[in-house]
Write an enzyme that holds these catalytic residues in place. Structure first.
Site, PDB file in Angstrom:
ATOM      1  N   THR A  45       0.831  -1.212   0.000  1.00 37.14           N
ATOM      2  CA  THR A  45       0.000   0.000   0.000  1.00 37.14           C
ATOM      3  C   THR A  45       0.866   1.262   0.000  1.00 37.14           C
ATOM      4  OG1 THR A  45      -0.139  -0.310   2.381  1.00 37.14           O
ATOM      5  CG2 THR A  45      -2.074  -0.949   1.101  1.00 37.14           C
ATOM      6  N   ASP A  46       2.159   1.124   0.368  1.00 39.45           N
ATOM      7  CA  ASP A  46       2.955   2.363   0.538  1.00 39.45           C
ATOM      8  C   ASP A  46       3.125   3.117  -0.778  1.00 39.45           C
ATOM      9  OD1 ASP A  46       4.875   0.530  -0.445  1.00 39.45           O
ATOM     10  OD2 ASP A  46       6.480   1.259   0.879  1.00 39.45           O
ATOM     11  N   SER A  90      15.249 -11.202   3.954  1.00 35.82           N
ATOM     12  CA  SER A  90      14.113 -12.014   4.401  1.00 35.82           C
ATOM     13  C   SER A  90      12.872 -11.163   4.642  1.00 35.82           C
ATOM     14  CB  SER A  90      14.486 -12.792   5.655  1.00 35.82           C
ATOM     15  OG  SER A  90      14.745 -11.883   6.682  1.00 35.82           O
ATOM     16  N   GLY A  91      12.901  -9.915   4.182  1.00 36.98           N
ATOM     17  CA  GLY A  91      11.682  -9.108   4.236  1.00 36.98           C
ATOM     18  C   GLY A  91      11.497  -8.311   5.507  1.00 36.98           C
ATOM     19  N   LEU A  92      12.551  -8.172   6.324  1.00 43.42           N
ATOM     20  CA  LEU A  92      12.428  -7.372   7.549  1.00 43.42           C
ATOM     21  C   LEU A  92      13.202  -6.062   7.431  1.00 43.42           C
ATOM     22  CD1 LEU A  92      12.700 -10.123  10.340  1.00 43.42           C
ATOM     23  CD2 LEU A  92      10.651  -9.199   9.272  1.00 43.42           C
ATOM     24  N   GLU A 103      18.163   4.457  -1.864  1.00 43.32           N
ATOM     25  CA  GLU A 103      17.690   3.147  -2.326  1.00 43.32           C
ATOM     26  C   GLU A 103      17.126   3.245  -3.751  1.00 43.32           C
ATOM     27  OE1 GLU A 103      16.982   0.481   0.416  1.00 43.32           O
ATOM     28  OE2 GLU A 103      16.731  -0.929  -1.223  1.00 43.32           O
ATOM     29  N   ASP A 120       9.899   1.162   4.521  1.00 45.45           N
ATOM     30  CA  ASP A 120      11.009   0.594   5.299  1.00 45.45           C
ATOM     31  C   ASP A 120      11.823   1.679   5.992  1.00 45.45           C
ATOM     32  OD1 ASP A 120       9.996  -1.581   4.012  1.00 45.45           O
ATOM     33  OD2 ASP A 120      11.689  -1.855   2.656  1.00 45.45           O
ATOM     34  N   TYR A 153       8.180  -7.106  -8.213  1.00 47.40           N
ATOM     35  CA  TYR A 153       7.810  -5.911  -7.446  1.00 47.40           C
ATOM     36  C   TYR A 153       7.529  -4.750  -8.402  1.00 47.40           C
ATOM     37  CZ  TYR A 153       8.098  -2.349  -3.766  1.00 47.40           C
ATOM     38  OH  TYR A 153       7.825  -1.314  -2.899  1.00 47.40           O
TER      39      TYR A 153
END
Ligand code: GLA
Length: 379
Positions: free
Chosen positions: A35-36, A120-122, A157, A169, A218
């Site tokens: 949603t971001d 790992s998505g964190l 990024e 993030d 993505y």
């Protein structure tokens, strides 16, 4: 122990002791997948898995760094910042983005140590970027608020690393408040602290499966959302309602329609989840999580077979209140909401069932809400 390890590594690599310590947390999204970049809402939790940087200024404009987890060294000169296609690019990217703002930068020696698992998505990369930005800020002697820091790390990024991700993030890592989840509005970048009901624990369930497809897919999802918004005549999918979408469903290519259905529903679920988690409404948390996962699987199509196996293990385990995907999807970590008193039984059951169905040993661990990026008080 971690502090001693980093101090020892610093002495071995650079001699002497660091003069400052910075930290920045990883994050897990409690609701709001993808949603971001649609300028919607995310309920995000900056977590007690963090990147630490122990640093000491240099006067020659060099940045010399050692990544303890990777056992890897890298260095660059602040007067000529070039990509090298390695982990150090996250540090270079932050230097590049800060320098582009005209901020004076000093070089440093640094040991980097992280408990955010990579890939790992964190948000291990945001934790690295934001902790490095804190080091540059402290050594440069200038002030910068968390929101601007997050935007500059995102710029690193997007433009230096070349990954077209949204603000989630970096924002989570910079703006966390100890003890709280954050409701983030990705349009105006405002946040609201949210207290998760006390007896509900947030548990990471790592599928330990690589996220190989994530990069390309993505970008495809993002482009499909933009296409949907353009057809609907709105600036971003955040501005469309489910009723408006259904009224014009025939105008959208079938795949774009599915993506839009997911995002619009997911955005509504974020606000509902915020209420449900604060109120401790377990039934509603569970339903919202199941809807979110079903949408991620069937409409947004970001769920790998390992995630489907993990979802099954998480929802059947004792103490499970709700479970869903996390991060970009395509493998990596997932998140569960678990009764505080059932943590051990939950972990054991999830590990056992997931291992039986996939042959892979997962990692299951609780996380606590953490404060946003900043200097550490190392007495
Ligand atoms: C990745 C991106 C974020 C966000 C999530 C999905 O983590 O870096 O910007 O889009 O995926 O919610």
């Amino acid at each position: 122990m971690r502090r001693e390890l980093v101090t020892r590594l610093f002495r071995e690599k650079f001699g002497g002791a660091p003069e400052l310590w910075a930290r920045a947390p990883g994050r897990v999204d409690l609701m709001g997948s993808h949603t971001d970049y649609n300028l919607g809402f995310v309920l995000t939790l900056p977590i007690s898995r963090e990147t630490w940087v122990a640093a000491r200024a240099r006067d020659d404009g060099q940045v010399r760094m050692f990544a303890a987890n990777l056992d890897s060294e890298d260095c660059f000169d602040l007067t000529s910042i070039q990509r090298r296609a390695c982990w150090g690019d996250y540090v270079r990217g932050v230097a590049w983005a800060l320098a582009a703002e005209g901020l004076p930068l000093r070089g440093f020696d640094a040991v980097i140590h992280s408990t955010v698992p990579t890939g790992s998505g964190l948000s291990s990369s945001a934790a690295l970027e934001c902790s490095i930005a804190v080091v540059f800020r402290a050594l440069g002697g200038w002030e910068m608020g968390g929101a601007r820091m997050a935007r500059l790390c995102l710029r690193a990024e997007n433009e230096f690393i070349g990954l077209n991700c949204g603000i989630l993030d970096q924002f989570s890592s910079c703006l966390g408040r100890a003890g709280c989840a954050l409701l983030l509005d990705c349009r105006d970048l405002s946040t609201r602290a949210v207290h998760v009901a006390e007896a509900i624990r947030v548990v990471i369930c790592d599928t330990k499966s690589p996220r190989e497809l994530a990069g390309g897919e993505y970008g495809v999802r993002r482009a499909q959302c933009e296409e949907g918004a353009a057809i609907l005549g709105v600036a971003a999918l955040r501005d469309a309602t489910a009723a408006e979408l259904e009224a014009r469903a025939a105008e959208l290519p079938p795949e774009v329609l599915k993506r839009c259905r997911f995002i619009i529903g997911e955005n509504e679920r974020v606000l509902a989840m915020t209420e449900a988690l604060a109120a401790g409404d377990r039934g509603r948390v569970g339903r919202l999580c199941s809807e979110s996962f079903a949408g991620a699987r069937d409409l947004y199509e970001i769920c790998s077979p390992s995630m489907i196996a993990m979802m099954d293990a998480m929802t059947r385990a004792p103490g499970s209140i709700g479970a869903r995907q996390a991060g970009a999807g395509f493998g990596g970590c997932m998140v569960a909401f678990v009764e505080a008193g059932e943590m051990d039984a939950f972990s054991a059951a999830v590990s056992e069932r997931y291992r039986m169905s996939t042959g892979v040993q997962p990692e299951v661990y609780p996380v606590e809400p953490a404060a946003g990026a900043g200097l550490m008080d190392v007495a």
